[in-house]
Design an enzyme around this catalytic site. Structure first.
Site, PDB file in Angstrom:
ATOM      1  N   SER A  76       0.836  -1.194   0.000  1.00 20.46           N
ATOM      2  CA  SER A  76       0.000   0.000   0.000  1.00 20.46           C
ATOM      3  C   SER A  76       0.879   1.256   0.000  1.00 20.46           C
ATOM      4  O   SER A  76       1.715   1.427  -0.876  1.00 20.46           O
ATOM      5  CB  SER A  76      -0.972  -0.042   1.181  1.00 20.46           C
TER       6      SER A  76
ATOM      7  N   ASP B 141      -8.742  -5.972  -5.490  1.00 27.52           N
ATOM      8  CA  ASP B 141      -8.483  -4.713  -4.798  1.00 27.52           C
ATOM      9  C   ASP B 141      -9.367  -3.634  -5.417  1.00 27.52           C
ATOM     10  O   ASP B 141      -9.385  -3.451  -6.639  1.00 27.52           O
ATOM     11  CB  ASP B 141      -7.007  -4.335  -4.938  1.00 27.52           C
TER      12      ASP B 141
ATOM     13  N   HIS C 296      -7.771  -5.531  -1.038  1.00 30.94           N
ATOM     14  CA  HIS C 296      -6.532  -4.822  -0.684  1.00 30.94           C
ATOM     15  C   HIS C 296      -5.795  -5.515   0.453  1.00 30.94           C
ATOM     16  O   HIS C 296      -4.563  -5.500   0.500  1.00 30.94           O
ATOM     17  CB  HIS C 296      -6.875  -3.380  -0.295  1.00 30.94           C
TER      18      HIS C 296
END
Length: 337
Positions: A129, A283, A312
């Site tokens: 991320s 995601d 995610h």
């Protein structure tokens, strides 16, 4: 929180043009640095996370093995441990905090590596991320100082749709009555709970909820998952720090700096490290298609999607052993080379 160290950066000029007179970078290390300093792995933090939230994968038999590798987790600016709105003195307190960018993060991290550990080349930068955004910044800005990159559920440049998500959670947080004149005058409990519930809808897939996969993760009910897994997570943080990291995320772009002047293709092609970019196929805000468009500009980067219903969170699979196995195999492959 204890168990970490702080590197005093001294007067630090930020990309925004503001200078922090006494910037600080909090970090923790795992394992032992070898004699020739060739076994160092940098593992930057993700959104809302501090080192203790992501170091579960630094253990023998897990993704990053500290018995072989020296792992450094630097806490990004804005996360509450390194210089952040919640710990800055006047004149930066009370809503006057500066904007932090990943340019600021990676330059501070580079100073830490060189001035504290004497490390001039990393075996790997691993990140998920916002941590992956920092990993790609490292590869573009310091190409000869990184051997490999594993960037998971992330992007080289924050996409327009990703910004819509970020603007939404920012709006939820600042809609709290505690937010007045650009700052929080008290703890925004309602805003934090709303923020967390919106986040819960984006961070895992639709299939995750349809199949009630929270049961596999040890939660007794949907309400248990939302309350403990999401509200409890973000209630640990300060509202102003969450806002700061949102701004960093929105501005994330490996080419938005004087080196590349907005040329994303040039920035991506500057990366010399062997790089695997690993989006998850479910995601909702770091999409495979966005990464594919980036890789099309730099064919040397390998696109290797993760097939998972965890969305995610497949990139931080503390509760999903199959996804962890995928990440562990990719890291082993990179480091074996």
């Amino acid at each position: 929180m204890s168990g970490y160290e702080t590197f005093d950066l001294g007067p630090t000029a930020l990309q925004s043009g503001i200078t922090l007179p006494a910037a600080q970078l909090a970090y923790r290390t795992y394992g032992t640095l070898n004699a020739d300093r060739s076994n160092a792995i940098l593992y930057p933090t993700s959104y809302g996370a501090q080192h203790a939230d992501i170091d579960w994968l630094v253990a023998p038999g897990r993704v990053l093995d500290p018995e072989r590798w020296f792992v450094i987790i630097p806490n990004q600016f804005g996360n509450g441990l390194s210089s952040s709105p919640s710990n800055l003195p006047l004149p930066f307190a009370d809503g006057r905090w500066p904007v932090f960018t990943h340019w600021d993060n990676v330059h501070a991290q580079r100073r830490l590596l060189r001035e504290v550990f004497g490390i001039e080349r990393l075996a790997m930068v691993y990140g998920w991320s916002m941590g992956g955004q920092q990993a790609l910044h490292w590869g573009a800005l310091f190409p000869q100082e990184v051997a490999t990159i594993c960037a998971v559920c992330t992007s080289a440049r924050t996409s327009p749709h990703n910004k819509v998500f970020l603007e939404g959670i920012r709006a939820a947080l600042t809609a709290d009555a505690a937010y007045q004149d650009g700052r929080f005058v008290s703890r925004p409990l309602r805003g934090l709970r709303a923020f967390a519930r919106i986040y819960a809808g984006w961070a895992v897939s639709q299939t995750f909820y349809r199949r009630e996969m929270w049961r596999e993760a040890g939660f007794a009910s949907y309400d248990d998952w939302i309350l403990r897994g999401w509200e409890g997570n973000f209630l640990r943080r300060e509202g102003e720090d969450l806002l700061s990291m949102i701004e960093t995320w929105i501005r994330s772009d490996i080419s938005a700096n004087p080196v590349f002047d907005g040329d994303l293709a040039a920035a991506l092609n500057a990366i010399e490290a062997r790089t695997i970019l690993m989006p998850c196929d479910t995601d909702l805000y770091f999409q495979v298609a966005d990464n594919a468009a980036e890789v099309a500009l730099a064919p040397r980067i390998e696109l290797r999607p993760i097939r998972s219903d965890w969305g995610h969170r497949a990139g931080n699979p503390q509760l999903s052993p199959p996804d962890e196995a995928v990440l562990r195999a990719a890291v082993a492959e990179l480091l074996a080379g």
